[in-house]
Scaffold this active site. Structure first.
Site, PDB file in Angstrom:
ATOM      1  N   ASP A   9       0.824  -1.110  -0.036  1.00 57.31           N
ATOM      2  CA  ASP A   9       0.039  -0.213   0.021  1.00 57.31           C
ATOM      3  C   ASP A   9       0.969   1.247  -0.036  1.00 57.31           C
ATOM      4  OD1 ASP A   9      -2.347   1.394   0.415  1.00 57.31           O
ATOM      5  OD2 ASP A   9      -1.502   1.714   2.468  1.00 57.31           O
ATOM      6  N   LEU A  10       0.477   2.279  -0.231  1.00 54.09           N
ATOM      7  CA  LEU A  10       1.333   3.532  -0.269  1.00 54.09           C
ATOM      8  C   LEU A  10       1.116   4.415   0.790  1.00 54.09           C
ATOM      9  CD1 LEU A  10       3.292   5.443  -2.201  1.00 54.09           C
ATOM     10  CD2 LEU A  10       1.408   6.453  -3.076  1.00 54.09           C
ATOM     11  N   ASP A  11      -0.145   5.117   1.032  1.00 50.59           N
ATOM     12  CA  ASP A  11      -0.344   6.245   2.130  1.00 50.59           C
ATOM     13  C   ASP A  11      -0.252   5.330   3.284  1.00 50.59           C
ATOM     14  OD1 ASP A  11      -0.754   7.851   0.366  1.00 50.59           O
ATOM     15  OD2 ASP A  11      -2.699   8.008   0.264  1.00 50.59           O
ATOM     16  N   THR A  17       1.229  10.092   4.022  1.00 44.99           N
ATOM     17  CA  THR A  17       0.741  11.262   3.377  1.00 44.99           C
ATOM     18  C   THR A  17      -0.315  11.325   4.227  1.00 44.99           C
ATOM     19  OG1 THR A  17       0.371   9.470   1.714  1.00 44.99           O
ATOM     20  CG2 THR A  17       1.572  11.471   1.024  1.00 44.99           C
ATOM     21  N   LYS A  45      -8.589   6.443   5.991  1.00 42.31           N
ATOM     22  CA  LYS A  45      -7.586   5.869   5.601  1.00 42.31           C
ATOM     23  C   LYS A  45      -7.962   4.516   4.568  1.00 42.31           C
ATOM     24  CE  LYS A  45      -4.279   7.182   9.082  1.00 42.31           C
ATOM     25  NZ  LYS A  45      -3.501   6.699  10.246  1.00 42.31           N
ATOM     26  N   SER A 114      -2.495   0.484  -4.217  1.00 38.73           N
ATOM     27  CA  SER A 114      -2.956   1.613  -3.638  1.00 38.73           C
ATOM     28  C   SER A 114      -4.052   2.147  -4.094  1.00 38.73           C
ATOM     29  CB  SER A 114      -1.942   2.976  -3.522  1.00 38.73           C
ATOM     30  OG  SER A 114      -2.372   3.990  -3.254  1.00 38.73           O
ATOM     31  N   ALA A 115      -5.170   2.793  -3.315  1.00 40.42           N
ATOM     32  CA  ALA A 115      -6.266   3.349  -3.509  1.00 40.42           C
ATOM     33  C   ALA A 115      -6.220   4.761  -4.260  1.00 40.42           C
ATOM     34  CB  ALA A 115      -7.214   3.424  -2.392  1.00 40.42           C
ATOM     35  N   LYS A 145     -11.114  -0.653  -1.930  1.00 41.65           N
ATOM     36  CA  LYS A 145     -10.925  -1.335  -0.714  1.00 41.65           C
ATOM     37  C   LYS A 145     -12.144  -1.398   0.133  1.00 41.65           C
ATOM     38  CE  LYS A 145      -5.904  -0.588  -0.999  1.00 41.65           C
ATOM     39  NZ  LYS A 145      -4.741   0.207  -0.332  1.00 41.65           N
ATOM     40  N   GLU A 169      -0.086  -3.253   4.581  1.00 46.67           N
ATOM     41  CA  GLU A 169      -1.453  -2.572   4.704  1.00 46.67           C
ATOM     42  C   GLU A 169      -1.242  -1.515   5.963  1.00 46.67           C
ATOM     43  OE1 GLU A 169      -4.084  -0.840   3.733  1.00 46.67           O
ATOM     44  OE2 GLU A 169      -4.385  -1.429   1.745  1.00 46.67           O
ATOM     45  N   ASP A 170      -1.700  -0.480   5.943  1.00 45.58           N
ATOM     46  CA  ASP A 170      -2.123   0.103   7.139  1.00 45.58           C
ATOM     47  C   ASP A 170      -3.372   0.291   7.382  1.00 45.58           C
ATOM     48  OD1 ASP A 170      -2.537   2.155   5.485  1.00 45.58           O
ATOM     49  OD2 ASP A 170      -2.181   3.699   6.765  1.00 45.58           O
TER      50      ASP A 170
END
Ligand code: B16
Ligand code: MG
Length: 218
Positions: A9-11, A17, A45, A114-115, A145, A169-170
């Site tokens: 995942d990114l953020d 971010t 998130k 990522s979303a 997601k 994932e966060d």
């Protein structure tokens, strides 16, 4: 040794971010007379931009026209991008480069999942685009997601079966998506929030090289 697919995942996993999403959503919510706290931000998130605005409007009991909705989305994104434009490599979260380097050395397949529709811009800002064999983001999916679509597309692009993929994932929605996709879910953050993940680590500094190797071997 089977080649595995590692999906990030990114953020909140590669970069923090979430603090910029918070600033931009807060500015927008407050301009509409809606209160917006860190706790509410937590619920956004991993959630798409459209769904995020829908949630904020419902918290403030507001209904607006389709046209105004599109206007507000653009406004939020413009504000968010003004923060992103100042980002650099210093904002990569601790030990992410170590894990990416190790996976490359071990010849594993690496994808972003990522979303965010801004994912490519962010990866360019922090100079990590070349670390990924595939990039799947909010522009490539029709279902957000917790739907597993983003991770299933990533697995397909890597040419790795979903059950041979590992997801970092966060968000609660992202962990659910990974589980539904039959992938190994690794939560990055609090065990209390990410209890449904197969493993949870506070951040990548807690993930040893041996642990990564064990994921590849098993
Ligand atoms: P954008 P991730 C998600 O990214 C964020 O967690 C979420 O807060 C945001 O609303 C979503 O991307 C959409 O982002 O407005 O940039 O398209 O965690 O899936 O990498
Ligand atoms: Mg995230």
């Amino acid at each position: 040794m089977t080649k595995k697919g590692f999906i990030f995942d990114l953020d909140g996993v590669i970069v923090d971010t979430a603090k910029y999403h918070f600033l931009a959503w807060k500015k927008l919510a407050n301009s509409l007379g809606i209160d917006f706290t860190e706790e509410e931000n937590e619920q956004l998130k991993g959630v798409s931009r459209v769904k995020s605005l829908e949630k904020i409007l419902s918290w403030g009991n507001k209904t607006i026209s389709e046209e105004k909705f599109m206007e507000l989305m653009a406004e939020k994104n413009e504000d968010y991008l003004s923060h992103i434009s100042k980002m650099d490599e210093d904002e990569i979260l601790p030990d992410v480069p170590r894990i990416l380097k190790l996976l490359k050395e071990l010849q594993q397949a690496i994808s972003l999942g990522s979303a965010s529709k801004n994912a490519r811009t962010i990866l360019e800002r922090v100079d990590l685009k070349a670390s990924f064999d595939a990039i799947v983001d909010g522009n490539d999916v029709s279902k957000a997601k917790p739907d597993p679509e983003v991770f299933l597309i990533a697995a397909k692009q890597l040419g790795i079966k979903p059950e041979h993929c590992i997801v970092f994932e966060d968000s609660v929605a992202g962990i659910e998506a990974a589980n539904v996709a039959s992938m190994i879910s690794i939560g990055i953050g609090s065990e209390y929030v990410l209890g449904h993940a197969k493993y949870v680590f506070r951040d990548f500094t807690e993930i040893s090289d041996e642990f990564i190797k064990s994921l590849i071997e098993n």
